[in-house]
Design an enzyme around this catalytic site. Structure first.
Site, PDB file in Angstrom:
ATOM      1  CG  ASP A  34     -11.458  22.925 -10.142  1.00  0.00           C
ATOM      2  OD1 ASP A  34      -9.307  22.525 -10.352  1.00  0.00           O
ATOM      3  OD2 ASP A  34     -12.050  23.018 -11.272  1.00  0.00           O
ATOM      4  N   GLY A  35      -8.356  22.665  -8.194  1.00  0.00           N
ATOM      5  CA  GLY A  35      -7.014  20.763  -7.877  1.00  0.00           C
ATOM      6  C   GLY A  35      -7.142  20.142  -9.149  1.00  0.00           C
ATOM      7  CD  GLN A  94      -3.275  -1.472  -8.677  1.00  0.00           C
ATOM      8  OE1 GLN A  94      -4.951  -1.739  -9.113  1.00  0.00           O
ATOM      9  NE2 GLN A  94      -3.305  -1.045  -7.962  1.00  0.00           N
ATOM     10  CG  HIS A 127       6.409  -4.640  -9.438  1.00  0.00           C
ATOM     11  ND1 HIS A 127       6.854  -5.364  -9.104  1.00  0.00           N
ATOM     12  CD2 HIS A 127       5.631  -5.927  -9.652  1.00  0.00           C
ATOM     13  CE1 HIS A 127       6.505  -6.143  -8.165  1.00  0.00           C
ATOM     14  NE2 HIS A 127       5.763  -6.438  -8.493  1.00  0.00           N
ATOM     15  CG  ASP A 166       9.733 -12.104  -3.408  1.00  0.00           C
ATOM     16  OD1 ASP A 166       9.848 -11.989  -4.971  1.00  0.00           O
ATOM     17  OD2 ASP A 166       8.824 -10.663  -3.088  1.00  0.00           O
ATOM     18  CE  LYS A 189       6.365 -10.600  -0.525  1.00  0.00           C
ATOM     19  NZ  LYS A 189       6.615  -9.962  -1.594  1.00  0.00           N
ATOM     20  CB  THR A 220       4.883  -1.217   3.376  1.00  0.00           C
ATOM     21  OG1 THR A 220       4.723  -2.607   3.315  1.00  0.00           O
ATOM     22  CG2 THR A 220       3.273  -0.747   2.941  1.00  0.00           C
ATOM     23  N   GLY A 222       7.775  -3.855   4.745  1.00  0.00           N
ATOM     24  CA  GLY A 222       7.894  -5.033   5.285  1.00  0.00           C
ATOM     25  C   GLY A 222       8.134  -6.395   4.785  1.00  0.00           C
TER      26      GLY A 222
HETATM   27  C1  R5P Z   1       7.073  -7.131  -4.649  1.00  0.00           C
HETATM   28  O1  R5P Z   1       6.588  -8.422  -5.074  1.00  0.00           O
HETATM   29  C2  R5P Z   1       8.354  -6.440  -4.715  1.00  0.00           C
HETATM   30  O2  R5P Z   1       9.439  -6.457  -5.705  1.00  0.00           O
HETATM   31  C3  R5P Z   1       8.391  -5.718  -3.179  1.00  0.00           C
HETATM   32  O3  R5P Z   1       8.595  -6.808  -2.191  1.00  0.00           O
HETATM   33  C4  R5P Z   1       6.982  -5.467  -2.405  1.00  0.00           C
HETATM   34  O4  R5P Z   1       6.577  -4.306  -3.426  1.00  0.00           O
HETATM   35  C5  R5P Z   1       7.850  -4.638  -1.489  1.00  0.00           C
HETATM   36  O5  R5P Z   1       6.378  -4.094  -0.958  1.00  0.00           O
HETATM   37  P1  R5P Z   1       6.166  -3.903   0.827  1.00  0.00           P
HETATM   38  O6  R5P Z   1       7.650  -3.071   0.976  1.00  0.00           O
HETATM   39  O7  R5P Z   1       5.469  -3.418   1.200  1.00  0.00           O
HETATM   40  O8  R5P Z   1       6.520  -5.627   2.038  1.00  0.00           O
END
Ligand code: R5P
Length: 311
Positions: A34-35, A94, A127, A166, A189, A220, A222
């Protein structure tokens, strides 16, 4: 001392064990039909100083749950002390309420690890700094920056400038710039919605320079790709990127491959499957640093002397 690995990054755990001239302890981890996750510690841990190596990377929910069950198993088997070695702490983004009625899931993850019975946590490049305070148990951490800086130094890049993609990365970028004897540029950013990054402004002169974009993680892709395009638009000669945690979600690898980035330097805090190790991605190992830290925690010697803070 005994080391055990979860299933999230066994190659890293094996490298750490090898560096410490020991073997990983025997543990059975599997899923029921069942995982649900099943863990059985196959050797005695009573009275031992136990280290459980498990980044809570993708899939974060099951890797976190697996770690919690491993901690519970070791505590119930009378381990003297259990340290959760979490090279990448998932859910760390988060870490605050950005909107009303949102959870602070990083705090919840810290509570779960503590409630499961961990006596301490070891992690890398959190983070954000406030996550340190989410743990009411011992927390030790290291930065991968020195490993990355040493690698970049060997490239002998002329006219180097470090770029913060950023404003949250500006302290990290300043620290890299100092150690690389380079200038610094900052990107303003914004995130109009989750997983979408937009460059608003570039502060600093990147014209004719080799740029190194530094971040804690690439998710991602981005943020890094937009930053690379922005510095080239402002006349940079070439652009590299580095980060500690190669999350590489979704089509991040494709994005990075098709980007103007010359090389993306990452570490192995997260296991990177072969298909994500493309020609542009250079993976550096954090195993020696983690091994040294485990040794220091076990022998109750200084962990901070192993640190090269990224700020
Ligand atoms: C954001 O505050 C983190 O330091 C990274 O810049 C972020 O998690 C990168 O996310 P993504 O590659 O999705 O733009």
């Amino acid at each position: 001392m005994k080391l055990f690995s979860g299933r999230a990054n066994r190659p890293l755990a094996e490298e750490i064990a090898k560096t410490l001239k020991t073997k990983l302890g025997k543990i059975e981890i599997k899923n029921f039909a069942d995982g649900e996750t099943y863990v059985n510690v196959l050797e005695q841990v009573r009275g031992y100083d136990v280290f459980l190596i498990q980044p809570t990377s993708f899939p974060a929910d099951s890797n976190l749950m697996e770690l919690l069950i491993m901690i519970d198993a070791c505590k119930r088997a009378s381990a003297a002390r259990v340290t959760a070695v979490i090279p990448y702490f998932g859910y760390s983004k988060q870490d605050r309420k950005a909107n009303h009625r949102e959870p602070i899931t990083a705090k919840l993850a810290a509570n779960l690890i503590t409630a499961a019975g961990a006596d301490g946590v070891f992690t890398m490049d959190l983070h954000s700094d406030q996550i340190q305070g989410f743990f009411d148990i011992r927390l030790d951490f290291l930065y991968a920056s020195q490993i990355i800086v040493d690698y970049v130094k060997k490239k002998n890049l002329k006219n180097l400038i470090v770029v913060a993609p950023d404003l949250g990365s500006s302290r990290r970028a300043r620290s890299y710039a100092k150690r690389l004897n380079a200038g610094i540029a900052l990107i303003d950013k914004r995130r109009p919605k989750p997983n979408v990054a937009e460059v608003l402004n570039l502060i600093g002169d990147v014209k004719g320079k080799s740029c190194l974009i530094v971040d804690d993680e690439i998710n991602t892709g981005g943020t890094i790709v937009n930053a690379a395009n922005a510095v080239l638009k402002h006349g940079a000669k070439e652009v590299f990127a580095c980060c500690t945690h190669a999350v590489f979600a979704g089509d991040a690898v494709k994005k990075l491959e098709h980007s103007p980035l010359k090389e993306i330097i990452v570490t192995n805090t997260i296991a990177l499957p072969q298909e994500k190790r493309t020609r542009k991605v250079k993976v550096l190992s954090v195993a020696p640093l983690i091994a040294a830290s485990i040794k220091a925690i076990h022998t109750e010697t200084s962990v901070s002397s192993l640190l090269n803070p990224a700020k």
